[in-house]
Write a protein that holds these residues in place. Structure first.
Motif, PDB file in Angstrom:
ATOM      1  N   GLY A   1       0.790  -1.216   0.000  1.00 25.20           N
ATOM      2  CA  GLY A   1       0.000   0.000   0.000  1.00 25.20           C
ATOM      3  C   GLY A   1       0.822   1.266   0.000  1.00 25.20           C
ATOM      4  N   LEU A   2       0.103   2.373   0.097  1.00 26.17           N
ATOM      5  CA  LEU A   2       0.746   3.676   0.149  1.00 26.17           C
ATOM      6  C   LEU A   2      -0.151   4.654   0.891  1.00 26.17           C
ATOM      7  CD1 LEU A   2      -0.661   5.831  -2.124  1.00 26.17           C
ATOM      8  CD2 LEU A   2       0.362   4.175  -3.644  1.00 26.17           C
ATOM      9  N   MET A   3       0.454   5.744   1.357  1.00 23.40           N
ATOM     10  CA  MET A   3      -0.313   6.822   1.947  1.00 23.40           C
ATOM     11  C   MET A   3      -0.169   8.044   1.057  1.00 23.40           C
ATOM     12  SD  MET A   3      -0.253   8.654   5.688  1.00 23.40           S
ATOM     13  CE  MET A   3       1.120   9.749   5.336  1.00 23.40           C
TER      14      MET A   3
ATOM     15  N   PRO B   1     -10.096  15.278   0.838  1.00 26.23           N
ATOM     16  CA  PRO B   1     -10.213  13.879   1.276  1.00 26.23           C
ATOM     17  C   PRO B   1     -10.535  12.984   0.079  1.00 26.23           C
ATOM     18  CG  PRO B   1     -12.149  15.134   1.925  1.00 26.23           C
ATOM     19  CD  PRO B   1     -11.187  16.120   1.325  1.00 26.23           C
ATOM     20  N   MET B   2     -10.078  11.746   0.149  1.00 24.50           N
ATOM     21  CA  MET B   2     -10.339  10.766  -0.903  1.00 24.50           C
ATOM     22  C   MET B   2     -11.579   9.951  -0.533  1.00 24.50           C
ATOM     23  SD  MET B   2      -7.885  11.026  -3.204  1.00 24.50           S
ATOM     24  CE  MET B   2      -7.852  12.791  -2.983  1.00 24.50           C
TER      25      MET B   2
ATOM     26  N   SER C   1      -9.455   7.741   4.946  1.00 22.92           N
ATOM     27  CA  SER C   1      -9.033   9.101   4.649  1.00 22.92           C
ATOM     28  C   SER C   1      -9.436   9.976   5.825  1.00 22.92           C
ATOM     29  CB  SER C   1      -9.698   9.594   3.358  1.00 22.92           C
ATOM     30  OG  SER C   1      -9.204  10.860   2.985  1.00 22.92           O
ATOM     31  N   HIS C   2      -8.480  10.737   6.356  1.00 21.23           N
ATOM     32  CA  HIS C   2      -8.790  11.641   7.471  1.00 21.23           C
ATOM     33  C   HIS C   2      -7.901  12.875   7.424  1.00 21.23           C
ATOM     34  CE1 HIS C   2      -5.186  10.324   9.646  1.00 21.23           C
ATOM     35  NE2 HIS C   2      -5.541   9.082   9.412  1.00 21.23           N
ATOM     36  N   GLU C   3      -8.335  13.905   8.144  1.00 18.02           N
ATOM     37  CA  GLU C   3      -7.601  15.161   8.142  1.00 18.02           C
ATOM     38  C   GLU C   3      -6.230  14.984   8.775  1.00 18.02           C
ATOM     39  OE1 GLU C   3      -8.594  19.878   8.787  1.00 18.02           O
ATOM     40  OE2 GLU C   3      -9.851  18.375   9.739  1.00 18.02           O
TER      41      GLU C   3
ATOM     42  N   PRO D   1      -3.267  21.825   8.760  1.00 13.96           N
ATOM     43  CA  PRO D   1      -4.571  22.300   8.269  1.00 13.96           C
ATOM     44  C   PRO D   1      -4.677  22.191   6.750  1.00 13.96           C
ATOM     45  CG  PRO D   1      -3.534  23.931   9.709  1.00 13.96           C
ATOM     46  CD  PRO D   1      -2.529  22.843   9.468  1.00 13.96           C
ATOM     47  N   GLN D   2      -5.856  21.868   6.283  1.00 13.28           N
ATOM     48  CA  GLN D   2      -6.189  21.783   4.870  1.00 13.28           C
ATOM     49  C   GLN D   2      -5.422  20.691   4.131  1.00 13.28           C
ATOM     50  OE1 GLN D   2      -5.729  25.722   3.314  1.00 13.28           O
ATOM     51  NE2 GLN D   2      -7.418  26.533   4.509  1.00 13.28           N
ATOM     52  N   HIS D   3      -4.995  19.662   4.840  1.00 11.25           N
ATOM     53  CA  HIS D   3      -4.357  18.500   4.218  1.00 11.25           C
ATOM     54  C   HIS D   3      -5.017  17.236   4.757  1.00 11.25           C
ATOM     55  CE1 HIS D   3      -1.231  21.423   3.262  1.00 11.25           C
ATOM     56  NE2 HIS D   3      -0.931  20.621   2.267  1.00 11.25           N
ATOM     57  N   TYR D   4      -5.048  16.202   3.933  1.00 15.83           N
ATOM     58  CA  TYR D   4      -5.667  14.934   4.293  1.00 15.83           C
ATOM     59  C   TYR D   4      -4.706  13.792   4.013  1.00 15.83           C
ATOM     60  CZ  TYR D   4      -9.892  17.686   4.543  1.00 15.83           C
ATOM     61  OH  TYR D   4     -10.815  18.636   4.884  1.00 15.83           O
ATOM     62  N   ASP D   5      -4.720  12.808   4.879  1.00 14.08           N
ATOM     63  CA  ASP D   5      -3.953  11.581   4.698  1.00 14.08           C
ATOM     64  C   ASP D   5      -4.938  10.489   4.293  1.00 14.08           C
ATOM     65  OD1 ASP D   5      -1.748  12.963   5.633  1.00 14.08           O
ATOM     66  OD2 ASP D   5      -1.963  12.206   7.675  1.00 14.08           O
ATOM     67  N   SER D   6      -4.575   9.706   3.293  1.00 11.57           N
ATOM     68  CA  SER D   6      -5.439   8.627   2.821  1.00 11.57           C
ATOM     69  C   SER D   6      -4.604   7.377   2.606  1.00 11.57           C
ATOM     70  CB  SER D   6      -6.125   9.017   1.504  1.00 11.57           C
ATOM     71  OG  SER D   6      -6.883  10.197   1.673  1.00 11.57           O
TER      72      SER D   6
END
Length: 119
Positions: A37-39, A45-46, A77-79, A83-88
């Motif tokens: 996988g990957l982040m 958000p995805m 997917s979460h914040e 700020p204004q960035h998301y990790d998925s």
């Protein structure tokens, strides 16, 4: 006091941008990677439980890029803390051999072997 850096820092987002393979539009940056996988770090958000056609553009030796195309399912997917960035998080379903070579190269590049450092 120590004032000079001995190891040069490299800003990964400058090199490891992730694109939508179908539209060739950027969707984020590679946060981390493994065989399974990957982040992705993105500004939106995805959608979860959806397959994405992704493209990694890896800088080539002669200034060009090598495209690595993947099919991956977004699992979460979460914040982000920023700020204004998301990790998925994505599970890679289909990837070419070059994806494994990228993982090996990144591990080698970012690993520190204390035995080699003392030689």
């Amino acid at each position: 006091m120590f004032t000079e850096r001995r190891i040069e820092r490299h800003q990964l987002p400058c090199f490891l941008q992730v694109f939508n393979r179908l539209t060739d539009k950027p969707i984020g940056f590679l946060g981390n990677v493994s065989e399974e996988g990957l982040m992705l770090i993105s500004q939106i958000p995805m959608m979860v439980d959806v397959d994405f056609e992704l493209r990694l553009k890896i800088p080539g030796l002669e200034g060009g890029f090598q495209a690595i195309d993947l099919t991956a399912t977004c699992l979460w997917s979460h914040e982000d803390i920023n700020p204004q960035h998301y990790d998925s998080g994505f599970h890679v379903r289909q990837a070419p051999e070059e994806y494994g070579q990228l993982i090996t190269a990144l591990l080698r590049y970012f690993s520190f072997d204390p035995l080699q450092a003392s030689a």
